[in-house]
Design a protein around this motif. Structure first.
Motif, PDB file in Angstrom:
ATOM      1  N   ALA A  72       0.824  -1.211   0.000  1.00  0.00           N
ATOM      2  CA  ALA A  72       0.000   0.000   0.000  1.00  0.00           C
ATOM      3  C   ALA A  72       0.857   1.260   0.000  1.00  0.00           C
ATOM      4  O   ALA A  72       0.506   2.267  -0.623  1.00  0.00           O
ATOM      5  N   CYS A 101       0.369   3.712   6.979  1.00  0.00           N
ATOM      6  CA  CYS A 101       0.710   2.328   6.623  1.00  0.00           C
ATOM      7  C   CYS A 101       2.139   1.987   7.046  1.00  0.00           C
ATOM      8  O   CYS A 101       2.407   0.868   7.508  1.00  0.00           O
ATOM      9  N   VAL A 135      -7.047   1.900  -4.174  1.00  0.00           N
ATOM     10  CA  VAL A 135      -5.870   1.158  -3.722  1.00  0.00           C
ATOM     11  C   VAL A 135      -6.366  -0.204  -3.245  1.00  0.00           C
ATOM     12  O   VAL A 135      -7.001  -0.318  -2.190  1.00  0.00           O
ATOM     13  N   GLU A 142      -4.911  -2.738  -2.083  1.00  0.00           N
ATOM     14  CA  GLU A 142      -4.312  -3.321  -0.876  1.00  0.00           C
ATOM     15  C   GLU A 142      -5.099  -2.953   0.380  1.00  0.00           C
ATOM     16  O   GLU A 142      -5.051  -3.683   1.373  1.00  0.00           O
TER      17      GLU A 142
END
Length: 365
Positions: free
Chosen positions: A41, A102, A138, A140
């Motif tokens: 990510a 993240c 995204v 992820e």
């Protein structure tokens, strides 16, 4: 005691029991899946941010082109493009914040795996990623949301999606909001773009003070000119200075009749203002009613075709004769005259048809 025991529901009727059981059956929380998803990510956010930043440069150039159009700038279309540009900038800003979150969660993956409940200092990060999984492209984040739901349960996920207690990051929540930007922010973007690209632009309809905090008003078409075919709006041909146009008071060429352009310098005269040529009629069919106003055309005299030179003066080039050696054969010798005449032996250097036929016969043998 028996009554209270009867009032208690068995564990199998609890929704979280089935949720946890299902997660365990299909894998549940796995540290080996969460950490790679967080790392991926981070790279995905970086790639998406770079791509959007490259597109914003092109969008600014298009907005500057709209503001620089003449005679009427396309201001309303530029405002709409500026609103889209603001949304792209907000998305890039939110991406950078979530990229940091993240990275933090990836570094503290062991702490997350060792505790049953979410650490208090990581509640905002985890909730923000769960909430943003439905609003950004995204992929992820979908796996990250699934892992945190397996770890902390469905109630934690619902609280993050509803922003219960304001647990989400305020900047990410504001930047990814579906609400349009304020009219004052759109006006500021247009002014900065005009200054950046050196565009001489002033708003035709400035934003009023009472409308600055609200969204941009819907376009009413004030920047769209009336169709030129109706001859009601837009510049006329006399007002446009076309390349190669001639001044209306140019008397050297006979333009103008001294009514509208007398005494004015630099007033362009276009094809629509030039006098139309006099009509003509084909020869032999004059119009007696208006013969005084017509001019008979003058046709050019056709050129005579080229004449070939006479053949009497043509001189055929001299062809050298073959030398003669003996009867009926031509080998060349000193007795032959250079001009092909009789050499005194009664024979001529010019071969006849019979001599050539006999020579070909000998060659065939």
């Amino acid at each position: 005691i028996k009554a209270s025991h009867l009032d208690q529901k068995p564990e199998t009727q609890n929704p979280e029991f089935y949720s946890k059981t299902t997660d365990k059956m299909f894998g549940g929380f796995k540290q080996t899946k969460l950490k790679p998803a967080l790392k991926m990510a981070v790279h995905r956010f970086q790639i998406a941010s770079n791509k959007k930043m490259a597109l914003t440069v092109q969008q600014k150039r298009e907005i500057a082109k709209l503001l620089g159009e003449r005679p009427i700038p396309k201001e309303e279309k530029a405002r709409i493009r500026a609103e889209a540009l603001i949304r792209e900038d907000n998305t890039v800003e939110a991406y950078e914040i979530m990229q940091l979150e993240c990275e933090l969660l990836a570094e503290r993956i062991k702490l997350i795996s060792s505790q049953k409940e979410c650490p208090p200092d990581l509640v905002s990060c985890v909730s923000t990623l769960i909430w943003a999984s439905e609003r950004v492209d995204v992929i992820e984040l979908v796996e990250i949301r699934k892992q945190f739901r397996s770890k902390y349960g469905k109630k934690f996920e619902e609280a993050a999606l509803a922003n219960s207690g304001g647990v989400l990051n305020e900047r990410v929540f504001a930047k990814l909001s579906v609400q349009p930007p304020s009219a004052h922010l759109v006006q500021t973007y247009l002014e900065r773009i005009a200054d950046e690209f050196n565009v001489d632009w002033q708003p035709v309809q400035p934003v009023r003070i009472e409308d600055m905090d609200g969204p941009m008003t819907a376009p009413d078409g004030y920047s769209v000119p009336v169709a030129h075919a109706s001859a009601l709006g837009g510049p006329t041909d006399e007002e446009i200075n076309y390349p190669g146009s001639v001044s209306r008071n140019n008397s050297d060429h006979g333009f103008g009749n001294g009514s509208a352009g007398d005494g004015e310098e630099g007033v362009p005269v276009t094809a629509s203002a030039l006098p139309s040529p006099a009509p003509t009629l084909p020869p032999g069919k004059p119009d007696h009613a208006s013969s005084s106003a017509l001019v008979e055309p003058v046709y050019p005299t056709p050129m005579p075709p080229p004449v070939a030179p006479p053949m009497d003066d043509y001189e055929q080039p001299d062809i050298p004769a073959a030398p003669k050696d003996g009867a009926g054969s031509f080998r060349g010798g000193k007795d032959d005259d250079e001009d092909g005449h009789d050499n005194g032996n009664g024979s001529s250097t010019n071969p006849s048809y019979d001599d050539l036929a006999s020579r070909f016969a000998q060659l065939k043998k």
